[in-house]
Scaffold this motif. Sequence first.
Motif, PDB file in Angstrom:
ATOM      1  N   TYR A 198       0.834  -1.216   0.000  1.00 23.22           N
ATOM      2  CA  TYR A 198       0.000   0.000   0.000  1.00 23.22           C
ATOM      3  C   TYR A 198       0.866   1.262   0.000  1.00 23.22           C
ATOM      4  O   TYR A 198       0.577   2.241  -0.712  1.00 23.22           O
ATOM      5  N   SER A 199       1.944   1.239   0.769  1.00 23.43           N
ATOM      6  CA  SER A 199       2.762   2.448   0.924  1.00 23.43           C
ATOM      7  C   SER A 199       3.860   2.583  -0.126  1.00 23.43           C
ATOM      8  O   SER A 199       4.480   3.641  -0.231  1.00 23.43           O
ATOM      9  N   ASP A 200       4.119   1.519  -0.890  1.00 19.99           N
ATOM     10  CA  ASP A 200       5.166   1.575  -1.914  1.00 19.99           C
ATOM     11  C   ASP A 200       4.791   2.615  -2.971  1.00 19.99           C
ATOM     12  O   ASP A 200       3.679   2.614  -3.498  1.00 19.99           O
ATOM     13  N   LYS A 201       5.724   3.501  -3.282  1.00 12.27           N
ATOM     14  CA  LYS A 201       5.439   4.608  -4.202  1.00 12.27           C
ATOM     15  C   LYS A 201       5.379   4.173  -5.661  1.00 12.27           C
ATOM     16  O   LYS A 201       4.856   4.911  -6.507  1.00 12.27           O
ATOM     17  N   ARG A 202       5.887   3.018  -5.965  1.00 10.92           N
ATOM     18  CA  ARG A 202       5.845   2.551  -7.343  1.00 10.92           C
ATOM     19  C   ARG A 202       4.398   2.208  -7.710  1.00 10.92           C
ATOM     20  O   ARG A 202       3.669   1.627  -6.923  1.00 10.92           O
ATOM     21  N   GLU A 203       4.027   2.565  -8.947  1.00 11.29           N
ATOM     22  CA  GLU A 203       2.618   2.519  -9.328  1.00 11.29           C
ATOM     23  C   GLU A 203       2.091   1.102  -9.528  1.00 11.29           C
ATOM     24  O   GLU A 203       1.004   0.760  -9.064  1.00 11.29           O
ATOM     25  N   THR A 204       2.853   0.261 -10.220  1.00 12.36           N
ATOM     26  CA  THR A 204       2.374  -1.072 -10.575  1.00 12.36           C
ATOM     27  C   THR A 204       3.381  -2.114 -10.109  1.00 12.36           C
ATOM     28  O   THR A 204       4.543  -2.087 -10.509  1.00 12.36           O
ATOM     29  N   LEU A 205       2.912  -3.035  -9.268  1.00  9.94           N
ATOM     30  CA  LEU A 205       3.820  -3.970  -8.605  1.00  9.94           C
ATOM     31  C   LEU A 205       3.230  -5.375  -8.556  1.00  9.94           C
ATOM     32  O   LEU A 205       2.015  -5.550  -8.395  1.00  9.94           O
ATOM     33  N   ALA A 206       4.109  -6.353  -8.645  1.00 10.16           N
ATOM     34  CA  ALA A 206       3.776  -7.742  -8.327  1.00 10.16           C
ATOM     35  C   ALA A 206       4.613  -8.138  -7.118  1.00 10.16           C
ATOM     36  O   ALA A 206       5.831  -7.934  -7.106  1.00 10.16           O
ATOM     37  N   VAL A 207       3.965  -8.673  -6.105  1.00  9.00           N
ATOM     38  CA  VAL A 207       4.705  -9.142  -4.938  1.00  9.00           C
ATOM     39  C   VAL A 207       5.338 -10.486  -5.293  1.00  9.00           C
ATOM     40  O   VAL A 207       4.659 -11.396  -5.791  1.00  9.00           O
ATOM     41  N   VAL A 208       6.642 -10.613  -5.056  1.00  8.03           N
ATOM     42  CA  VAL A 208       7.352 -11.843  -5.420  1.00  8.03           C
ATOM     43  C   VAL A 208       8.247 -12.288  -4.275  1.00  8.03           C
ATOM     44  O   VAL A 208       8.637 -11.496  -3.415  1.00  8.03           O
ATOM     45  N   MET A 265       6.715  -8.056 -22.579  1.00  5.93           N
ATOM     46  CA  MET A 265       7.424  -8.058 -23.860  1.00  5.93           C
ATOM     47  C   MET A 265       7.468  -6.673 -24.487  1.00  5.93           C
ATOM     48  O   MET A 265       8.222  -6.432 -25.434  1.00  5.93           O
ATOM     49  N   LEU A 266       6.654  -5.767 -23.968  1.00  6.18           N
ATOM     50  CA  LEU A 266       6.633  -4.403 -24.483  1.00  6.18           C
ATOM     51  C   LEU A 266       7.641  -3.542 -23.744  1.00  6.18           C
ATOM     52  O   LEU A 266       8.008  -3.814 -22.607  1.00  6.18           O
ATOM     53  N   ASP A 267       8.072  -2.480 -24.352  1.00  8.82           N
ATOM     54  CA  ASP A 267       9.004  -1.560 -23.711  1.00  8.82           C
ATOM     55  C   ASP A 267       8.265  -0.572 -22.826  1.00  8.82           C
ATOM     56  O   ASP A 267       7.163  -0.115 -23.145  1.00  8.82           O
ATOM     57  N   ASN A 268       8.896  -0.245 -21.680  1.00 10.35           N
ATOM     58  CA  ASN A 268       8.448   0.862 -20.825  1.00 10.35           C
ATOM     59  C   ASN A 268       7.008   0.724 -20.321  1.00 10.35           C
ATOM     60  O   ASN A 268       6.271   1.702 -20.232  1.00 10.35           O
ATOM     61  N   THR A 269       6.604  -0.485 -19.993  1.00  8.91           N
ATOM     62  CA  THR A 269       5.265  -0.630 -19.416  1.00  8.91           C
ATOM     63  C   THR A 269       5.270  -0.434 -17.896  1.00  8.91           C
ATOM     64  O   THR A 269       4.211  -0.330 -17.290  1.00  8.91           O
ATOM     65  N   GLY A 270       6.456  -0.419 -17.292  1.00  6.71           N
ATOM     66  CA  GLY A 270       6.557  -0.057 -15.881  1.00  6.71           C
ATOM     67  C   GLY A 270       6.079  -1.095 -14.897  1.00  6.71           C
ATOM     68  O   GLY A 270       5.565  -0.743 -13.837  1.00  6.71           O
ATOM     69  N   ILE A 271       6.231  -2.378 -15.203  1.00  9.31           N
ATOM     70  CA  ILE A 271       5.847  -3.437 -14.257  1.00  9.31           C
ATOM     71  C   ILE A 271       7.068  -3.777 -13.409  1.00  9.31           C
ATOM     72  O   ILE A 271       8.097  -4.197 -13.935  1.00  9.31           O
ATOM     73  N   HIS A 272       6.932  -3.579 -12.122  1.00  9.72           N
ATOM     74  CA  HIS A 272       8.038  -3.864 -11.207  1.00  9.72           C
ATOM     75  C   HIS A 272       7.608  -4.884 -10.155  1.00  9.72           C
ATOM     76  O   HIS A 272       6.424  -5.209 -10.030  1.00  9.72           O
ATOM     77  N   ALA A 273       8.592  -5.372  -9.436  1.00 11.71           N
ATOM     78  CA  ALA A 273       8.340  -6.365  -8.391  1.00 11.71           C
ATOM     79  C   ALA A 273       8.638  -5.773  -7.022  1.00 11.71           C
ATOM     80  O   ALA A 273       9.559  -4.968  -6.862  1.00 11.71           O
ATOM     81  N   MET A 274       7.854  -6.164  -6.056  1.00 14.42           N
ATOM     82  CA  MET A 274       8.151  -5.881  -4.653  1.00 14.42           C
ATOM     83  C   MET A 274       8.641  -7.188  -4.035  1.00 14.42           C
ATOM     84  O   MET A 274       7.874  -8.121  -3.828  1.00 14.42           O
ATOM     85  N   ARG A 275       9.946  -7.247  -3.778  1.00 14.77           N
ATOM     86  CA  ARG A 275      10.537  -8.477  -3.274  1.00 14.77           C
ATOM     87  C   ARG A 275      10.243  -8.630  -1.779  1.00 14.77           C
ATOM     88  O   ARG A 275      10.392  -7.685  -1.007  1.00 14.77           O
ATOM     89  N   LEU A 276       9.841  -9.840  -1.404  1.00 10.85           N
ATOM     90  CA  LEU A 276       9.682 -10.135   0.018  1.00 10.85           C
ATOM     91  C   LEU A 276      11.046 -10.451   0.624  1.00 10.85           C
ATOM     92  O   LEU A 276      11.944 -10.949  -0.051  1.00 10.85           O
ATOM     93  N   ASN A 277      11.145 -10.164   1.905  1.00  9.23           N
ATOM     94  CA  ASN A 277      12.402 -10.403   2.606  1.00  9.23           C
ATOM     95  C   ASN A 277      12.116 -11.182   3.890  1.00  9.23           C
ATOM     96  O   ASN A 277      12.259 -10.686   4.992  1.00  9.23           O
ATOM     97  N   GLY A 278      11.669 -12.415   3.708  1.00  7.96           N
ATOM     98  CA  GLY A 278      11.403 -13.265   4.863  1.00  7.96           C
ATOM     99  C   GLY A 278       9.979 -13.206   5.382  1.00  7.96           C
ATOM    100  O   GLY A 278       9.635 -13.955   6.306  1.00  7.96           O
ATOM    101  N   GLU A 279       9.138 -12.323   4.829  1.00 10.16           N
ATOM    102  CA  GLU A 279       7.747 -12.280   5.277  1.00 10.16           C
ATOM    103  C   GLU A 279       7.052 -13.600   4.915  1.00 10.16           C
ATOM    104  O   GLU A 279       7.278 -14.168   3.862  1.00 10.16           O
TER     105      GLU A 279
END
Length: 603
Positions: free
Chosen positions: A120-130, A211-225
């Motif tokens: 919720y608080s992550d400033k990045r707009e589009t994220l997948a939790v991984v 596969m597209l350029d600059n779509t802005g999909i990023h990951a939020m990496r878990l760290n032991g959660e």
Amino acid sequence: MQSIILAAGMGSRLGALTAENTKCMVKVNDVTLIERLLRQLEEVNLSKIVIVTGYKGKKLQDYIKTLGIKTEIVFVDNPVYDKTNNIYSLYLARDYLLTEDTMLFESDIIFDDKIIKALYSDKRETLAVVAKYESWMDGTVVRLSDDDEILDVIPGKDFDYSEKEHYFKTVNVYKFGKTYSIQYYVPFLEAYIHAVGNNVYYENVLRILTMLDNTGIHAMRLNGEKWYEIDDIQDLEIASTLFADTELQTQMFQHAYGGYWRYPKLLDFCYLVNPYYPSAKMMDEMKASFETLLTQYPSGMNRNSLLAAKNFGVEQNHIVIGNGAAELIKSLLSYLSENEKCGFIRPTFEEYPNRCKKENVVIMNVSYPDFSYTADDIISYFSEQKVNSLFLINPDNPSGNYISRENVLKIADWAEKENIHLIVDESFADFSDEERNSIIEEKVLQKYPHLIVVKSISKSYGVPGLRLGILASFDTNLITFMKKDVAIWNINSFGEFYMQIAGKYKKDYTAALKKYRAERNRFISRLKTIPYLRVIPTQANFVMCEVIGKQSKKLTELLLSEKEIFIKDLSPKINDGKQYIRLAIRNEADNDRIIEVLKILEE
């Protein structure tokens, strides 16, 4: 920001648990998955929660209305839940994606509260939790760039195990920015549905977008959660363990008796193996034969007992191999007369006395402070307290008390004269400082026909997953009985192959034991610097400690719940009013880790 929860599925793999309830109404430790998720979402500032229902949808809606959730809840019905997959459920809720930023959840996931708060608080707009890929995970994985951009989405059918070190598992928790949904995700979702159909997964759309350029999909990496996906009853059991309260979680681990590879972050200081063996080369040889061993039957008992005889230098008719020592212990105790008096030195490994009639058990209790005893102590006690069979665990478990080979044979001399079966379990003997410690020798067996020697190969040789153990005796009637009593294929092909090649690696085994003894000395010297532990001398691959000024139960629970370190609480077993724990002795890095944690707990 809003949330969408996909909850239309039937959850058929959960069997009777979902016969009358939808999957998200299954309980983990007395709380349904959907209630847990909704209460987690209440902790962040959402405009609304959209729930896509299907199977038992009306029942789910009625249940949710009883929970008193303050955030507005909107229900969307998927009438063809049994013919579609999650892509169609999301498609039905697509208009909501266009109105504001959205957190997306599947309803069969359980996870720590802090994951939602971080997303919720992550400033990045589009994220997948991984999460970094681990062996228990299944399904879609992704590859990431150094700055967490998703480079590729890989469905389960395309998983390449040779690349697993580069994979991250999607947790099926996402955040879609409104702009991203308008420009990319919803248009592609609609196009994909029309082109391919509605019986696929919404991750397929993400795969195309990567596969597209600059779509802005990023990951939020878990760290032991912690998190877990619940598809079947085994998943439910594991999730219940992971998310239990401290006391219940400890009890669950204690009653699992293994299988801790399902919890990759767990550091197991409870169960006892050799951390320095097998060698890398031996494991490589076994891996090279993996396909053959997996697809071929093992040999029967006669051939495998020949392998055991070769490895331990005794006659084939004087040895039997088992599916772990536990199988042999059960068979042995069924052979001995049910009216025999059985002698034990306690505290000890309880598998033996537990298989004897209580009224026939004769106990020599060993006293404080170090639970030590000698051959003379045993002979003196059981000369007065008559028994038909005497059981000696050497080194003993949990004390680590060790009787030298010479003195074990002294007991064997006495037992032979007294017509007493002497059962010596030397599963931990190889760890002792005495170079010649085993009594499994043909001439020893011949000299003492009443002697029976048991050895767990799991403990000394570091292969508990193979489930191997042996029993040796000159009593051919006993050996013949046991070979008929156990299954003809009682060990698998991996265990058989291990026994076949073990002789080539004797030097490696000797080197591993030498390394182990040095590490045991170093570890014990460090343990002695911890003020609240009194270290009891040991010759085994574990160390028993008296805990001073702390409760062993609370210490065990604290290490497991907060540090993911599992130790053995011995206080209930010793039951003398004092507090005790047992620590396995692992490799240097693991041992330093627990020392570091135990020192922190001084405060």
